[in-house]
Write a protein that holds these residues in place. Structure first.
Motif, mmCIF file in Angstrom:
data_model
loop_
_atom_site.group_PDB
_atom_site.id
_atom_site.type_symbol
_atom_site.label_atom_id
_atom_site.label_comp_id
_atom_site.label_asym_id
_atom_site.label_seq_id
_atom_site.Cartn_x
_atom_site.Cartn_y
_atom_site.Cartn_z
ATOM 1 N N CYS A 148 -57.177 4.290 26.629
ATOM 2 C CA CYS A 148 -56.900 2.911 26.220
ATOM 3 C C CYS A 148 -57.316 1.957 27.341
ATOM 4 O O CYS A 148 -56.758 1.963 28.440
ATOM 5 C CB CYS A 148 -55.444 2.657 25.853
ATOM 6 N N CYS A 181 -61.161 9.040 23.712
ATOM 7 C CA CYS A 181 -60.134 9.824 23.018
ATOM 8 C C CYS A 181 -59.918 9.382 21.577
ATOM 9 O O CYS A 181 -59.082 9.968 20.881
ATOM 10 C CB CYS A 181 -58.818 9.782 23.793
ATOM 11 N N SER A 182 -60.655 8.373 21.105
ATOM 12 C CA SER A 182 -60.529 7.928 19.723
ATOM 13 C C SER A 182 -61.845 7.301 19.290
ATOM 14 O O SER A 182 -62.710 6.984 20.119
ATOM 15 C CB SER A 182 -59.400 6.905 19.580
ATOM 16 N N ARG A 184 -62.142 4.345 18.074
ATOM 17 C CA ARG A 184 -62.108 2.988 18.602
ATOM 18 C C ARG A 184 -62.569 2.958 20.059
ATOM 19 O O ARG A 184 -63.389 2.121 20.456
ATOM 20 C CB ARG A 184 -60.685 2.437 18.485
ATOM 21 N N HIS A 200 -66.975 11.510 21.845
ATOM 22 C CA HIS A 200 -65.600 11.478 21.340
ATOM 23 C C HIS A 200 -64.946 12.824 21.632
ATOM 24 O O HIS A 200 -65.356 13.852 21.100
ATOM 25 C CB HIS A 200 -65.589 11.202 19.832
ATOM 26 N N PRO A 202 -61.565 14.378 21.005
ATOM 27 C CA PRO A 202 -60.300 14.089 20.319
ATOM 28 C C PRO A 202 -59.106 14.659 21.068
ATOM 29 O O PRO A 202 -59.175 15.755 21.636
ATOM 30 C CB PRO A 202 -60.477 14.782 18.961
ATOM 31 N N ASN A 203 -58.030 13.900 21.081
ATOM 32 C CA ASN A 203 -56.771 14.450 21.578
ATOM 33 C C ASN A 203 -56.302 15.544 20.635
ATOM 34 O O ASN A 203 -56.593 15.524 19.432
ATOM 35 C CB ASN A 203 -55.707 13.351 21.685
ATOM 36 N N GLU A 302 -52.927 1.340 22.090
ATOM 37 C CA GLU A 302 -53.000 2.765 22.415
ATOM 38 C C GLU A 302 -54.443 3.184 22.648
ATOM 39 O O GLU A 302 -55.378 2.478 22.248
ATOM 40 C CB GLU A 302 -52.455 3.624 21.255
ATOM 41 N N PHE A 304 -55.277 7.039 21.931
ATOM 42 C CA PHE A 304 -54.888 7.692 20.682
ATOM 43 C C PHE A 304 -53.617 8.481 20.981
ATOM 44 O O PHE A 304 -53.603 9.349 21.853
ATOM 45 C CB PHE A 304 -55.964 8.616 20.120
ATOM 46 N N ALA A 325 -56.111 1.500 17.408
ATOM 47 C CA ALA A 325 -56.250 2.911 17.778
ATOM 48 C C ALA A 325 -56.451 3.799 16.555
ATOM 49 O O ALA A 325 -57.028 4.891 16.664
ATOM 50 C CB ALA A 325 -55.017 3.370 18.547
ATOM 51 N N PHE A 326 -55.976 3.351 15.383
ATOM 52 C CA PHE A 326 -56.074 4.163 14.172
ATOM 53 C C PHE A 326 -57.322 3.832 13.350
ATOM 54 O O PHE A 326 -57.409 4.233 12.187
ATOM 55 C CB PHE A 326 -54.809 3.989 13.321
ATOM 56 N N CYS A 368 -58.689 16.582 15.089
ATOM 57 C CA CYS A 368 -57.990 16.669 16.379
ATOM 58 C C CYS A 368 -57.523 18.100 16.602
ATOM 59 O O CYS A 368 -56.340 18.418 16.470
ATOM 60 C CB CYS A 368 -56.815 15.693 16.411
#
Length: 389
Positions: A148, A181-182, A184, A200, A202-203, A302, A304, A325-326, A368
């Motif tokens: 973030c 991590c996202s 966005r 990207h 992903p978490n 955030e 993510f 974040a979503f 994820c």
């Protein structure tokens, strides 16, 4: 600077063999070859804030890229005590001293001993420390995960956010790759006029998260939870307002905030009849999720949130604030205000609706997972350097 080493070469060797067999079975690509002629770069993780979601993400990166030695350089947080198990997987652990300039100088000295490492900076301060301390090079690439961006904050004015943006753009010229991590964060990391690639990553949730497969009863929702560090980002005031609005509408809900932080925020929640757990061990956090009927994700901004992944994995229905974040993730119930939650609450009394929410979120977060994260990390870290004798 204090350094403590955990020299367990047999563990790394064993993990390498196990992981090669695992990804070979899953068809994830090429295997490590010619180990006698080349070696995998070590990875140095640098973070100013080793706690919460950032700490969990770093541990997941280590778990999903076990080929390399992973080193940790971090600053301790008084509100996030570290257990021995949190740092046991690192080949060495180094604590940063106080003061921004001293940290940059000490980090520069530390990295002289790792001329062939991938240096992975996590979060804004560490990103600044690393990119002020050393220059990127093919021999020692710099990877940066913002977790973030600072200019995404909503507790500062436009002037300060613009300054954060300008600094990030300047440092982007000294960045080899962004590990976003996202979706966005990936979009935000495509900085103009720079050559850094963006991946990207992903978490994911840790493998020790229990999958809850229990019957969700119909009727009143008894217990709602929020989670995270009590501070402006997680916005516990929004969580409080949601709980108060539900109670004012006649719904008798028990509310708990999982975590600790700023004392005035703990008092604010207590005054509203909301319990706070304080900082808990990982098992303590999961125990609280196990008994939750609904998780309300109240954060104002955030990267993510790993808490959303954990709640989803444990089968807890999720109500999330509608934040950027979503982007690209189909969360079925996003809200902008406590009134939105009150209007949706009658429908949430249905067990079938909550089951559908759990299934929908799980589907939205399918990407994820460990396999996808491992692929992304290999794209960032996988470059061999000749063995010198």
């Amino acid at each position: 600077m204090t350094t403590k080493s955990f020299n367990v070469p047999w563990l790394y060797s064993g993990l390498k063999v196990m992981w090669m067999l695992y990804i070979g079975d899953m068809g994830l690509g090429t295997k490590i070859e010619s180990i006698g002629d080349a070696r995998v770069r070590p990875v140095v993780h640098v973070t100013e804030s080793f706690g919460g979601g950032v700490a969990a993400a770093i541990r997941d990166y280590c778990r999903n890229y076990p080929f390399a030695e992973h080193h940790l350089v971090y600053a301790p947080r008084t509100d996030a005590p570290i257990e021995a198990s949190d740092i046991s997987e690192f080949a060495s652990v180094t604590r940063l001293v106080s003061g921004h300039l001293r940290r940059i100088a000490d980090l520069r000295r530390f990295l002289r001993n790792h001329p062939d490492a991938v240096v992975h900076a996590h979060s804004s301060f560490a990103g600044a420390y690393v990119r002020a301390a050393i220059a990127k090079s093919p021999r020692r690439p710099i990877v940066y995960t913002p977790h973030c961006y600072g200019f995404e904050r909503r507790d500062t004015g436009i002037v300060q956010r613009s300054a954060f943006w300008a600094l990030e753009w300047m440092f982007a010229f000294n960045t080899t790759a962004f590990a976003a991590c996202s979706q966005r964060e990936e979009e935000l990391s495509n900085w103009p006029l720079t050559s850094a690639k963006t991946v990207h990553v992903p978490n994911v949730v840790s493998s020790d998260i229990p999958v809850r497969d229990v019957h969700i009863p119909s009727g009143r929702i008894m217990r709602v939870v929020g989670a995270g560090r009590l501070g402006p980002q997680k916005d516990p005031m929004f969580f409080r307002d949601c709980v108060v609005a539900l109670r004012d509408a006649g719904y008798d809900v028990e509310a708990t905030w999982i975590g600790g932080g700023e004392p005035d925020m703990e008092l604010m929640l207590a005054t509203a009849g909301i319990a706070t757990t304080g900082w808990l061990t990982r098992s303590g956090v999961l125990d609280n999720f196990k008994v939750a009927d609904v998780y309300i994700h109240s954060a104002k901004w955030e990267g993510f949130p790993i808490a959303v992944l954990e709640a989803s994995t444990m089968g807890v229905p999720i109500v999330a604030r509608d934040i950027s974040a979503f982007t690209g993730v189909d969360i079925p119930l996003l809200i902008n205000s406590p009134d939105d939650l009150v209007r949706a609450w009658p429908e949430l009394q249905s067990a079938s609706v909550r089951h559908a929410m759990v299934r929908s979120v799980a589907s939205a977060l399918e990407h994820c997972n460990d396999v996808e994260q491992a692929k992304a990390l290999r794209g960032l870290y996988d470059s061999r350097v000749p063995v010198t004798t």
